[in-house]
Design a protein around this motif. Structure first.
Motif, short mmCIF file in Angstrom:
data_model
loop_
_atom_site.label_atom_id
_atom_site.label_comp_id
_atom_site.label_asym_id
_atom_site.label_seq_id
_atom_site.Cartn_x
_atom_site.Cartn_y
_atom_site.Cartn_z
N UNK A 180 0.84 -1.19 0.00
CA UNK A 180 0.00 0.00 0.00
C UNK A 180 0.88 1.24 0.00
N UNK A 181 0.72 2.08 -1.01
CA UNK A 181 1.61 3.23 -1.11
C UNK A 181 0.98 4.39 -1.83
N UNK A 182 1.55 5.56 -1.61
CA UNK A 182 1.15 6.79 -2.28
C UNK A 182 2.41 7.47 -2.80
N UNK A 183 2.37 7.90 -4.06
CA UNK A 183 3.50 8.60 -4.67
C UNK A 183 3.00 9.91 -5.24
N UNK A 184 3.70 10.99 -4.95
CA UNK A 184 3.33 12.31 -5.45
C UNK A 184 4.55 13.00 -6.02
N UNK A 185 4.41 13.51 -7.23
CA UNK A 185 5.50 14.23 -7.90
C UNK A 185 4.95 15.56 -8.43
N UNK A 186 5.60 16.65 -8.07
CA UNK A 186 5.25 17.97 -8.57
C UNK A 186 6.41 18.58 -9.31
N UNK A 187 6.12 19.31 -10.38
CA UNK A 187 7.19 19.89 -11.20
C UNK A 187 6.76 21.24 -11.74
N UNK A 188 7.73 22.16 -11.84
CA UNK A 188 7.51 23.45 -12.45
C UNK A 188 8.46 23.57 -13.64
N UNK A 189 7.93 24.07 -14.77
CA UNK A 189 8.70 24.23 -15.99
C UNK A 189 8.59 25.69 -16.43
N UNK A 190 9.70 26.42 -16.38
CA UNK A 190 9.68 27.85 -16.68
C UNK A 190 10.72 28.19 -17.74
#
Length: 347
Positions: A180-190
């Motif tokens: 049981x797992x949760x993965x979160x990835x956030x990214x900003x591209x400028x």
């Protein structure tokens, strides 16, 4: 235990080395458009269809569709590739029957593994599986181009390339049921094609592995139920990449990555498996981390004897601490209880 790796590279008199697929499609047939581009097999940009060495390309869209607890999981099911793992965060690819020091692992062409490492390696688990453009797998010897540690094959993880028409902000979350797992990835591209920055954060957490219905209790002894205790882990990833286009023919790229796994157990050391008894009361890695910095300058030339000049300078440090606590009284199935752990914890 820590080790660091420095590298300087100079590539000249080569066709254009690029991480992205070719942009000029005017002269390509439909078959060409369906063929991915690789830079690993020949050190020059080639379409997989024309490369003589068996090569597989896993794209970022394919990676997002697959269930995985580490980067190595993305290789499972690929032709000619098997993955050996001792816990959900670790995976050592087996290509052409060999693994570890005989399979070279690269990130943007920079060595993740090296020829003097131990036979099995888990360091692909320290590469963020969400900050990739594609993964290239070469099956077969690549020692002429890369050295003796590419005897069985090569895996090359390429980091993302900035897309001017892409989203400025991205967030991705997925869930797994076992573990049981949760993965979160956030990214900003400028930025734009002349100057751009990509920065990403990843957090992953996984619970303990749960075995199927009515498992053989001897295999995972001394766990009392179907849950393998202490098999879960956490992953933290920080990624940065910036590119500057000085002129139409000159560019510089800087990539920086840091990842950390605070603690994770080796499942083969904390359950009985098919051996006579349980090897260790505690056995695993605490902590593991990787710091990676790579600078790359590239200049392209026309109508000269030199097609492309590429200079690279890189630094990588991997922290690989391990802990092990043995039994003063070893448990064994059946009838020996849970055993008595030793007071000595070896680091």
């Amino acid at each position: 235990m820590r080790f660091a790796l420095f590298a300087l590279g100079l590539l000249g008199m080569l066709p254009c080395l690029a991480q992205t697929p070719a942009q000029d499609f005017d002269d390509l047939t439909e078959a060409d458009l369906l063929s991915d581009v690789t830079v690993t097999a020949t050190r020059s940009r080639e379409r997989v269809f024309y490369v003589p060495t068996p090569t597989t390309v896993i794209t970022k869209s394919q990676a997002l569709e697959r269930t995985q607890t580490s980067l190595a999981d993305l290789l499972k099911g690929e032709v000619g590739v098997f993955v050996r793992a001792t816990n959900p965060s670790a995976g050592s690819p087996i290509i052409r029957g060999v693994t570890g020091r005989d399979v070279l692992m690269l990130v943007d062409g920079f060595r993740l593994s090296h020829a003097f490492m131990r036979p099995n390696t888990q360091y692909q688990g320290l590469v963020d599986s969400y900050f990739i453009e594609q993964i290239e797998v070469v099956r077969g010897p690549g020692s002429v181009l890369y050295g003796s540690d590419a005897l069985g094959g090569i895996t090359n993880t390429l980091t993302p390339i900035f897309q001017a028409n892409g989203p400025r902000f991205q967030i991705h979350t997925d869930y797994t049921s076992n573990p049981a797992g949760v993965s979160t990835h956030g990214r900003v591209n400028l930025g734009d094609q002349d100057f751009n920055v990509q920065a990403g954060l990843t957090y992953r957490t996984f619970g303990d592995v749960v075995l199927g219905q009515a498992p053989n209790p001897q295999v995972f002894f001394p766990n009392p139920g179907r849950t393998v205790a202490d098999s879960g882990y956490e992953f933290y990833g920080l990624n940065f990449k910036s590119a500057v286009q000085f002129t139409p023919s000159q560019s510089f790229t800087l990539t920086a990555q840091h990842s950390r796994i605070p603690t994770v157990s080796r499942q083969d050391g904390i359950i009985q498996g098919y051996g006579p008894n349980v090897p260790s009361a505690e056995r695993g890695f605490a902590p593991q981390s990787r710091t990676f910095i790579l600078g790359s300058y590239q200049a392209d030339f026309e109508q000269t004897w030199l097609d492309t000049l590429r200079l690279q300078a890189g630094y990588q440090q991997i922290e690989d601490n391990r802990n092990q606590r043995n039994f003063s009284t070893r448990p064994s199935f059946p009838g020996y209880g849970t055993g008595t752990a030793s007071s000595n914890n070896t680091l």
